[in-house]
Write an enzyme that holds these catalytic residues in place. Structure first.
Site, mmCIF file in Angstrom:
data_model
loop_
_atom_site.group_PDB
_atom_site.id
_atom_site.type_symbol
_atom_site.label_atom_id
_atom_site.label_comp_id
_atom_site.label_asym_id
_atom_site.label_seq_id
_atom_site.Cartn_x
_atom_site.Cartn_y
_atom_site.Cartn_z
ATOM 1 N N LEU A 1 -29.519 10.141 -6.226
ATOM 2 C CA LEU A 1 -28.126 10.553 -6.382
ATOM 3 C C LEU A 1 -27.209 9.467 -5.828
ATOM 4 O O LEU A 1 -27.242 9.167 -4.638
ATOM 5 C CB LEU A 1 -27.889 11.877 -5.659
ATOM 6 C CG LEU A 1 -28.873 13.008 -6.005
ATOM 7 C CD1 LEU A 1 -28.522 14.275 -5.239
ATOM 8 C CD2 LEU A 1 -28.915 13.262 -7.504
ATOM 9 N N ALA B 1 -23.677 9.020 -7.218
ATOM 10 C CA ALA B 1 -22.433 9.156 -7.971
ATOM 11 C C ALA B 1 -21.194 9.127 -7.093
ATOM 12 O O ALA B 1 -20.091 8.928 -7.587
ATOM 13 C CB ALA B 1 -22.455 10.455 -8.788
ATOM 14 N N GLY B 2 -21.361 9.315 -5.780
ATOM 15 C CA GLY B 2 -20.204 9.439 -4.907
ATOM 16 C C GLY B 2 -19.615 8.101 -4.486
ATOM 17 O O GLY B 2 -20.242 7.049 -4.603
ATOM 18 N N GLY C 1 -21.026 18.756 -6.420
ATOM 19 C CA GLY C 1 -22.114 19.183 -5.570
ATOM 20 C C GLY C 1 -23.470 18.646 -5.973
ATOM 21 O O GLY C 1 -23.656 18.119 -7.068
ATOM 22 N N HIS D 1 -13.904 -23.122 10.672
ATOM 23 C CA HIS D 1 -14.278 -23.682 11.963
ATOM 24 C C HIS D 1 -13.566 -23.008 13.136
ATOM 25 O O HIS D 1 -12.459 -22.494 13.023
ATOM 26 C CB HIS D 1 -14.029 -25.195 11.998
ATOM 27 C CG HIS D 1 -12.650 -25.608 11.586
ATOM 28 N ND1 HIS D 1 -12.236 -25.636 10.286
ATOM 29 C CD2 HIS D 1 -11.587 -26.034 12.320
ATOM 30 C CE1 HIS D 1 -10.975 -26.050 10.227
ATOM 31 N NE2 HIS D 1 -10.565 -26.294 11.455
#
Length: 431
Positions: free
Chosen positions: A6, A8-9, A84, A323
């Protein structure tokens, strides 16, 4: 056996790092988070993997493609809307025709845990067993979904019970093995009070219909990476076991102690002092006279200038650290440019834990040392100083000489106001 990851979030607790990528594509130990799970599944013998994608899905698809470069076959299922865990798993149904493992992309698991999960399912004594849930023992049950068990069978699942009402200290770790029948339960699952389709509700439906769920109590190592400083913890753990691997060039008079990964076409210039473990990606230019301290991760096309010190930090692709700069315990996004003399402080004057703003609230990181979190394309002018725990949004420009003591939104221009004072010394005017 197949697998579903999972991913998708967005990962709002990781902002600004997730403004341009899903959380699972953040780098730690030289790789995106999700790659560790893909490799663990592959090493466990599972090579048919479906990634459930949504937010910034093109970033994942471009990196992994069809999976052939990683020794697996990858399908992509799109989750339309964040509704969910059960909804996310249901999005992958068309790719699943046998038992499958489900992982959250930001929970990094080991090969051993995958193997134990498969073995637990293989040794079931009843055809009525439809699921296996991985469990961990926790100190505070009220923060988790807690199970009650009889032998190795789960009897009930209670979400975030009061401490005195918790049936055990065994919490749902969010790692599952399902038979395809789980999709029947998902279709029967109703919206929760959080307006989401919860996989624990789907499992409760399985129990109510007489299906059996086994609990696997795991002592195997796994990591939940949800906030920026947890990236550094994961980076520490992965680099700690990194082998020495030199593919680039090391000039004379370089001192190295401990393991170093030096990628292709990268160079460490004369006078550098490196205390491993240190990861340096491809096409990097380091030094001369630079000090890289343990658990530093420099991704690809990173340039580090003369007399720079970097400690326990992740610096992503295409960033320049010029630097006389210091970077301590920080996470820096892609294509940033730290002007000469930039200092990212990592220790409070009062020696207390560093606090970070997460989703609008100050959160105690639990760390005595934590530096800055930069999004992508941040530019700092010379002699910029940034206080511990400060987050700088994407595309922000900070002019020379600024001291940054609070978070800065994306695409800001930060400048100090200096009054022009004229002093007359004898016959010469100095401005």
């Amino acid at each position: 056996m197949k697998a579903v990851i999972l991913t998708a979030g967005e990962g709002t607790r990781m902002r600004p790092l997730t403004t341009t990528r899903p959380k699972t594509m953040l780098i730690t130990g030289g790789k995106p988070l999700i790659q560790y799970n893909i490799e663990a599944l592959r090493d466990g013998g599972i090579k048919d993997i479906t990634l459930v994608v949504g937010y910034k899905k093109e970033v994942i698809e471009e990196y992994f493609g069809d999976g052939s470069d990683f020794g697996v076959h990858i399908n992509y299922a799109i989750q339309e809307g964040q509704l969910g865990t059960a909804h996310a798993i249901g999005s992958a149904e068309k790719f699943i025709d046998e038992s499958f493992i489900v992982l959250n992309g930001d929970i990094i698991v080991s090969y051993d845990l995958i193997r134990n999960l498969i073995e637990k399912y293989a040794t079931r004594t009843s055809n009525n067993v439809k699921s296996v849930m991985t469990l961990i023992e926790v100190d505070n049950p009220s923060n988790y979904g807690i199970v009650s068990m009889m032998n190795d069978k789960i009897i009930d699942i209670i979400e975030k019970p009061e401490p005195d009402k918790a049936p055990s200290k065994l919490a749902n770790a969010g790692i599952y093995l399902f038979s395809p029948e789980i999709f029947e339960a998902i279709r029967k699952t109703e919206l929760s009070e959080r307006r989401e389709y919860e996989i624990t509700d789907s499992l409760a439906i399985e129990l109510s219909e007489g299906w059996e769920i086994l609990g696997l109590i795991s002592n195997e190592k796994w990591m939940d990476v949800g906030r920026p400083w947890e990236l550094l913890k994961a980076n520490h753990d992965f680099l700690e076991h990194m082998p020495n691997d030199i593919q680039g060039e090391i000039e004379e008079n370089v001192t190295i102690h401990g393991a170093v990964h030096l990628g292709k076409n990268s160079i460490i210039r004369s006078g550098c002092y490196i205390q491993g473990p240190v990861f340096i990606g491809d096409d990097c230019d380091i030094g001369p006279n630079t000090f890289l301290r343990p658990y530093t991760c420099l991704c690809n096309n990173v340039n580090v200038g003369n007399a720079v010190e970097i400690k326990n930090s992740i610096i992503m692709d295409g960033t320049n650290v010029n630097h006389l700069s210091y970077v301590g315990d920080s996470v820096i996004g892609v294509n940033c440019n730290l002007g000469a003399g930039t200092n990212l402080a990592n220790l409070r004057f009062d020696d207390q834990h560093v606090k970070v703003t997460v989703k609008g609230k100050k959160v105690d990181s639990g760390l005595r040392k934590l530096g800055a979190i930069f999004g992508d394309d941040v530019k700092t002018g010379i002699n910029t100083s940034v206080n511990p725990g400060v987050k700088i949004g994407n595309g922000t420009f900070i002019n020379a000489g600024c001291v940054i003591y609070k978070d800065i939104d994306s695409f800001s221009l930060v400048s100090t106001k200096v009054n022009l004072i004229t002093h007359t010394i004898k016959d010469r005017e100095i401005k």
